[in-house]
Motif scaffolding. Structure first.
Motif, PDB file in Angstrom:
ATOM      1  N   TRP A 214      -5.393  -3.969  -3.118  1.00 23.39           N
ATOM      2  CA  TRP A 214      -5.018  -2.633  -3.580  1.00 23.39           C
ATOM      3  C   TRP A 214      -6.213  -1.699  -3.532  1.00 23.39           C
ATOM      4  CZ3 TRP A 214      -1.574   0.900  -4.499  1.00 23.39           C
ATOM      5  CH2 TRP A 214      -1.946   1.999  -5.269  1.00 23.39           C
ATOM      6  N   ASN A 215      -6.013  -0.509  -2.975  1.00 22.82           N
ATOM      7  CA  ASN A 215      -6.992   0.563  -3.057  1.00 22.82           C
ATOM      8  C   ASN A 215      -6.245   1.840  -3.388  1.00 22.82           C
ATOM      9  OD1 ASN A 215      -9.626  -0.472  -2.392  1.00 22.82           O
ATOM     10  ND2 ASN A 215      -8.690  -1.017  -0.430  1.00 22.82           N
ATOM     11  N   GLU A 216      -6.897   2.726  -4.122  1.00 21.94           N
ATOM     12  CA  GLU A 216      -6.260   3.986  -4.489  1.00 21.94           C
ATOM     13  C   GLU A 216      -5.802   4.716  -3.220  1.00 21.94           C
ATOM     14  OE1 GLU A 216      -8.570   6.116  -7.417  1.00 21.94           O
ATOM     15  OE2 GLU A 216      -7.485   7.952  -6.903  1.00 21.94           O
ATOM     16  N   GLY A 217      -4.549   5.221  -3.235  1.00 22.05           N
ATOM     17  CA  GLY A 217      -4.033   5.965  -2.091  1.00 22.05           C
ATOM     18  C   GLY A 217      -3.922   5.132  -0.825  1.00 22.05           C
ATOM     19  N   LEU A 218      -3.595   3.858  -0.989  1.00 18.33           N
ATOM     20  CA  LEU A 218      -3.603   2.916   0.117  1.00 18.33           C
ATOM     21  C   LEU A 218      -2.601   3.239   1.230  1.00 18.33           C
ATOM     22  CD1 LEU A 218      -3.481  -0.850   0.017  1.00 18.33           C
ATOM     23  CD2 LEU A 218      -1.278   0.186  -0.323  1.00 18.33           C
ATOM     24  N   THR A 219      -1.514   3.927   0.882  1.00 16.90           N
ATOM     25  CA  THR A 219      -0.504   4.179   1.911  1.00 16.90           C
ATOM     26  C   THR A 219      -0.939   5.252   2.912  1.00 16.90           C
ATOM     27  OG1 THR A 219       0.548   5.659   0.371  1.00 16.90           O
ATOM     28  CG2 THR A 219       1.472   3.471   0.535  1.00 16.90           C
ATOM     29  N   ALA A 220      -1.903   6.090   2.540  1.00 17.35           N
ATOM     30  CA  ALA A 220      -2.474   7.100   3.449  1.00 17.35           C
ATOM     31  C   ALA A 220      -1.421   7.897   4.220  1.00 17.35           C
ATOM     32  CB  ALA A 220      -3.444   6.442   4.424  1.00 17.35           C
ATOM     33  N   GLY A 221      -0.423   8.395   3.510  1.00 12.97           N
ATOM     34  CA  GLY A 221       0.545   9.278   4.152  1.00 12.97           C
ATOM     35  C   GLY A 221       1.679   8.576   4.876  1.00 12.97           C
ATOM     36  N   ARG A 222       1.751   7.234   4.802  1.00 14.84           N
ATOM     37  CA  ARG A 222       2.840   6.560   5.520  1.00 14.84           C
ATOM     38  C   ARG A 222       4.200   6.891   4.915  1.00 14.84           C
ATOM     39  NH1 ARG A 222      -1.302   3.290   6.117  1.00 14.84           N
ATOM     40  NH2 ARG A 222      -1.859   2.685   8.241  1.00 14.84           N
ATOM     41  N   GLY A 223       4.231   7.160   3.621  1.00 16.53           N
ATOM     42  CA  GLY A 223       5.484   7.585   2.995  1.00 16.53           C
ATOM     43  C   GLY A 223       5.992   8.874   3.625  1.00 16.53           C
ATOM     44  N   TRP A 224       5.059   9.783   3.901  1.00 18.48           N
ATOM     45  CA  TRP A 224       5.456  11.059   4.511  1.00 18.48           C
ATOM     46  C   TRP A 224       5.847  10.870   5.957  1.00 18.48           C
ATOM     47  CZ3 TRP A 224       6.685  15.247   1.945  1.00 18.48           C
ATOM     48  CH2 TRP A 224       6.226  15.372   0.635  1.00 18.48           C
ATOM     49  N   ILE A 225       5.168   9.959   6.657  1.00 22.58           N
ATOM     50  CA  ILE A 225       5.579   9.677   8.037  1.00 22.58           C
ATOM     51  C   ILE A 225       7.013   9.145   8.017  1.00 22.58           C
ATOM     52  CG2 ILE A 225       5.136   8.185  10.032  1.00 22.58           C
ATOM     53  CD1 ILE A 225       2.194   8.620   9.614  1.00 22.58           C
ATOM     54  N   ALA A 226       7.336   8.305   7.006  1.00 23.33           N
ATOM     55  CA  ALA A 226       8.707   7.789   6.896  1.00 23.33           C
ATOM     56  C   ALA A 226       9.703   8.922   6.661  1.00 23.33           C
ATOM     57  CB  ALA A 226       8.796   6.753   5.780  1.00 23.33           C
ATOM     58  N   VAL A 227       9.306   9.925   5.887  1.00 18.95           N
ATOM     59  CA  VAL A 227      10.192  11.080   5.695  1.00 18.95           C
ATOM     60  C   VAL A 227      10.474  11.739   7.045  1.00 18.95           C
ATOM     61  CG1 VAL A 227      10.367  13.382   4.657  1.00 18.95           C
ATOM     62  CG2 VAL A 227       9.444  11.501   3.329  1.00 18.95           C
ATOM     63  N   GLY A 228       9.458  11.837   7.892  1.00 17.17           N
ATOM     64  CA  GLY A 228       9.640  12.369   9.242  1.00 17.17           C
ATOM     65  C   GLY A 228      10.503  11.456  10.096  1.00 17.17           C
ATOM     66  N   LEU A 229      10.300  10.144   9.938  1.00 17.82           N
ATOM     67  CA  LEU A 229      11.064   9.185  10.743  1.00 17.82           C
ATOM     68  C   LEU A 229      12.563   9.249  10.447  1.00 17.82           C
ATOM     69  CD1 LEU A 229       8.758   6.023  10.726  1.00 17.82           C
ATOM     70  CD2 LEU A 229       9.303   7.500  12.640  1.00 17.82           C
ATOM     71  N   VAL A 230      12.915   9.555   9.193  1.00 19.50           N
ATOM     72  CA  VAL A 230      14.333   9.689   8.849  1.00 19.50           C
ATOM     73  C   VAL A 230      14.963  10.763   9.735  1.00 19.50           C
ATOM     74  CG1 VAL A 230      15.952  10.370   7.027  1.00 19.50           C
ATOM     75  CG2 VAL A 230      14.034   8.882   6.492  1.00 19.50           C
ATOM     76  N   ILE A 231      14.198  11.828   9.994  1.00 21.65           N
ATOM     77  CA  ILE A 231      14.716  12.917  10.839  1.00 21.65           C
ATOM     78  C   ILE A 231      14.758  12.478  12.304  1.00 21.65           C
ATOM     79  CG2 ILE A 231      14.392  15.320  11.534  1.00 21.65           C
ATOM     80  CD1 ILE A 231      12.830  15.695   8.903  1.00 21.65           C
ATOM     81  N   PHE A 232      13.651  11.828  12.799  1.00 19.91           N
ATOM     82  CA  PHE A 232      13.661  11.329  14.195  1.00 19.91           C
ATOM     83  C   PHE A 232      14.869  10.442  14.419  1.00 19.91           C
ATOM     84  CE2 PHE A 232       8.756  10.768  14.319  1.00 19.91           C
ATOM     85  CZ  PHE A 232       8.611  12.121  14.320  1.00 19.91           C
ATOM     86  N   ALA A 233      15.127   9.569  13.421  1.00 19.78           N
ATOM     87  CA  ALA A 233      16.159   8.558  13.575  1.00 19.78           C
ATOM     88  C   ALA A 233      17.545   9.161  13.387  1.00 19.78           C
ATOM     89  CB  ALA A 233      15.932   7.437  12.573  1.00 19.78           C
ATOM     90  N   ARG A 234      17.589  10.423  13.130  1.00 15.71           N
ATOM     91  CA  ARG A 234      18.854  11.131  12.861  1.00 15.71           C
ATOM     92  C   ARG A 234      19.724  10.360  11.877  1.00 15.71           C
ATOM     93  NH1 ARG A 234      21.204  12.707  18.461  1.00 15.71           N
ATOM     94  NH2 ARG A 234      19.340  12.240  19.622  1.00 15.71           N
ATOM     95  N   TRP A 235      19.142   9.892  10.803  1.00 16.09           N
ATOM     96  CA  TRP A 235      19.858   9.247   9.701  1.00 16.09           C
ATOM     97  C   TRP A 235      20.674   8.032  10.178  1.00 16.09           C
ATOM     98  CZ3 TRP A 235      18.720  14.323  10.214  1.00 16.09           C
ATOM     99  CH2 TRP A 235      18.031  14.916   9.160  1.00 16.09           C
TER     100      TRP A 235
END
Lengths: 309, 373
Positions: A214-235
């Protein structure tokens, strides 16, 4: 193993947390609720896994903790967005801010400590003797197999069952669904909570199969990339699979180019996934400007039943 | 909005079922959509409730929440040193919060202030490196111009994908934050690293001519005046100009605004330029007024905290001043609890929960309890 095979293996390993988070996002947004808290949920999932795994040594308990903690946060999001009809964007942002603060606070005591183990691998015996395919599929871990199975299950659920029909109805036209006797609020609560738990599991996978401590902020924006991927994947769960692995490949490509002795500084290679996210979204926006985007039609609008007298 | 996907409409194929009778018993909650103005008590109550919630986490960690909060409050407002430090932190929050408020007025969700601040700081530092011997007035002016322009450019990179490609600005602005932070790492570890800096990642120290004047012996610099002037301009622009009127119209009803002939795309680009530019000024003020060199972690999350600052202030200019001082205090208080062995992320946790309670409070206010017929 050649470069391509190595890249494919790395793409699956880096892509699995993205896939789980994207599937969670798809479930949430199919029910008509925007999920922007993915980054915070992933961090909370990751930190819960680490704390419970290090303290108890029990992997199953650690995974259950990640699921339980993020499901509770999912219920908070549902309460705000479904019952109170709050601003879904703001609720998601609050979840991301709260999640990154709380995870840093809780994780302080275990920061940098090694986990007792990684996600166990499923040894397929003879399969791993096959060249290339064996290298890629021979020794995947349980969480990766689970994510692949989930793609199939969610695809069938959403597109081929009456539950899926209800889910799509609630996401597209809650008023009609309500008239038809579908319990809009119950369905929204259920899928938002389940989606949040899946995103939490994505965080667990981050620490179990990708980054070992574990390190602070370990995901480094991957959660936000996933938010983008939901759109790429057209739900759509099947498309999510390809999108997530594509980004997994990009994520590890920078690292591999570096190993080959590139002259480009590593900081620029690390920018690739973020820059490509923006560029792909722009390309899709341009190409699909006159086409259906696949957005659930009521995404982001709270449902208010007409007051009856 | 993009065209609808007719293939997804599942509701049309469902069979109707008889509606349930709507009778409840006694009291019921009713949603009153006419109550759109948030009540004054909502920000106050949300701060109190957030303190209570986080007290639970602090207590679970084996500390006494009262002691911790007292320590935070004393650290932030109890001494004159603490108070000027709070004001120093309030400056970037005020500038970024103001930028965010401008964008939120027309529902442009800029969460990229962190990156816009970072590139502003980098551009200001570039002036000190490439034009080293300027007289003070020109050095500061050029740094301010470069910082603003870089922030505005970063804002534009969020605005154009939104207006011309339909890309959600939340994702773009956040991705650009990570790009900016990686670019910062590159320059402080690479080309701009101080040769005399004992291998520490950071630019050379600014000269006195490149530093903003400070108040007496404190660290409080004239960036505070930038912030206050910007708030005043924002207030006057929104209140008295045609532009401000158009912003209010778009904010209230975008469809009506479009029919009224208001060019919404143009407004999105303008507000993002302003939003990014203000964050860029904040970045310039940080390097020139506080740290006097560019280094890693130039912002402890000012851009994200500013989101809550803007929302808690209800986008109101006077409110922005109050909330940025409050949150400056929260950051300084977060540092001061480190002396008793608590992580400073306690202040982030408080910020997130304040936002949760705030958006809940705004909505709860809209429900009325009615007696059923």
């Amino acid at each position: 193993m050649d470069f391509t095979t190595q890249l494919l293996i790395a793409a699956i390993s880096a892509g699995t947390p993205l896939l789980l988070a994207t599937l969670g996002g798809i479930l949430t947004e199919r029910a008509g609720i925007i999920q922007l808290g993915a980054e915070g949920l992933m961090l909370m999932g990751a930190v819960s896994t680490c704390i419970v795994y290090i303290r108890s040594g029990n992997l199953l308990l650690a995974l259950l903790a990640a699921i339980a903690v993020t499901a509770v946060l999912g219920m908070v999001h549902s309460f705000l967005c479904v019952t109170l009809r709050a601003n879904q964007t703001m609720s998601g942002l609050a979840m991301t801010l709260f999640g990154s603060g709380l995870s840093a606070y809780l994780g302080k005591s275990i920061s940098g400590l090694p986990l007792p183990g990684t996600s166990p691998k499923l040894d397929l015996g003879w399969v791993k003797e096959i060249p290339v395919i064996g290298d890629i599929f021979g020794r995947l871990d349980y969480l990766t197999w689970f994510s692949l199975l989930l793609v199939l299950v969610l695809h069938l659920l959403i597109h081929h069952t009456s539950w899926g029909l209800h889910l799509r109805a609630v996401g597209d036209n809650p008023a009609t669904a309500d008239v038809m006797g579908i319990r809009v609020q119950l369905i929204r609560y259920t899928y938002v909570t389940a989606g949040a738990a899946l995103i939490g599991l994505a965080g667990a996978d981050m620490v179990l199969a990708y980054a070992p401590t574990w390190n602070e902020g370990l995901t480094a924006g991957r959660g936000w990339i996933a938010v983008g991927l939901v759109i790429f994947a057209r739900w759509n769960p099947l498309r999510a699979l390809f999108c997530a692995y594509f980004f997994g490949a990009l994520d590890s490509l920078g690292f591999r180019i570096q190993l080959l002795g590139s002259v480009v500084p590593s900081y620029f290679l690390k920018m690739i996934p973020y820059v490509v996210t923006i560029l792909v979204l722009m390309y899709l926006g341009y190409r699909n400007r006159n086409k259906p985007s696949g957005t659930p039609e009521s995404l982001g609008t709270p449902y208010i039943r007409e007051q009856r007298f | 909005m993009s065209p609808k996907n007719t293939g997804n409409t599942a509701a049309a194929v469902l069979e109707p079922v008889p509606a349930k009778s709507g009778k409840g018993f006694g009291l019921r909650l009713e949603y009153d959509s006419s109550r759109t103005r948030s009540p004054w008590w909502s920000p106050v109550l949300s701060v109190v409730l957030a303190l209570l919630l986080c007290a639970v986490f602090i207590a679970a960690n084996g500390m006494n929440p009262v002691t911790v909060y007292e320590k935070m409050f004393r650290g932030a407002f109890g001494t004159s040193y603490g108070f000027t430090e709070t004001m120093v932190k309030a400056i970037p929050l005020l500038l970024c919060g103001l930028g965010i408020a401008v964008a939120y007025r027309i529902s442009v969700w800029n969460i990229g202030a962190e990156g816009q601040l970072t590139v502003g700081a980098m551009a200001a530092t570039a002036v000190t490196i490439y034009f080293p011997d300027l007289p003070s007035f020109w050095a500061i002016t050029l740094m301010l111009l470069f910082g603003t322009a870089a922030g505005a450019l970063w804002g534009l990179m969020t605005a154009v994908p939104r207006t011309h490609f339909g890309v959600n600005e939340l994702i773009t602005s956040l991705m650009l934050n990570y790009v900016a932070l990686l670019a910062l790492d590159y320059v402080v570890f690479g080309p701009w690293k101080d040769p005399a800096g004992f291998n520490f990642p950071g630019s050379p120290m600014f000269t006195a001519a490149e530093s903003l004047p400070v108040l007496g012996t404190t660290r409080l610099h004239i960036g505070l005046i930038f912030g206050l002037v910007a708030v005043l301009i924002y207030f006057l622009m929104v209140k008295f100009t045609r532009w401000g009127y158009e912003l209010r119209l778009i904010g209230a009803n975008p469809t009506a605004a479009r029919y009224a002939g208001i060019h919404i795309k143009k407004h999105i680009i303008i507000v993002m330029l302003i939003s990014g530019g203000l964050a860029g000024i904040a970045g310039m003020a940080e390097v020139s007024g506080v740290t006097h060199k560019l280094m890693q972690g130039i912002s402890p999350g000012y851009g994200y905290t500013a989101i809550i600052v803007a929302w808690l202030a209800k986008l109101n200019p006077l409110g922005l001043i109050v909330t940025s001082v409050l949150f400056g205090g929260l950051i300084v208080g977060g540092y001061s609890v480190q002396t008793i062995g608590l992580p400073s992320s306690i202040s982030e946790m408080l910020q997130g929960s304040i936002l949760f309670f705030l958006i809940a409070g705004d909505m709860i206010h809209r429900f009325r309890i009615r007696r059923s017929a």
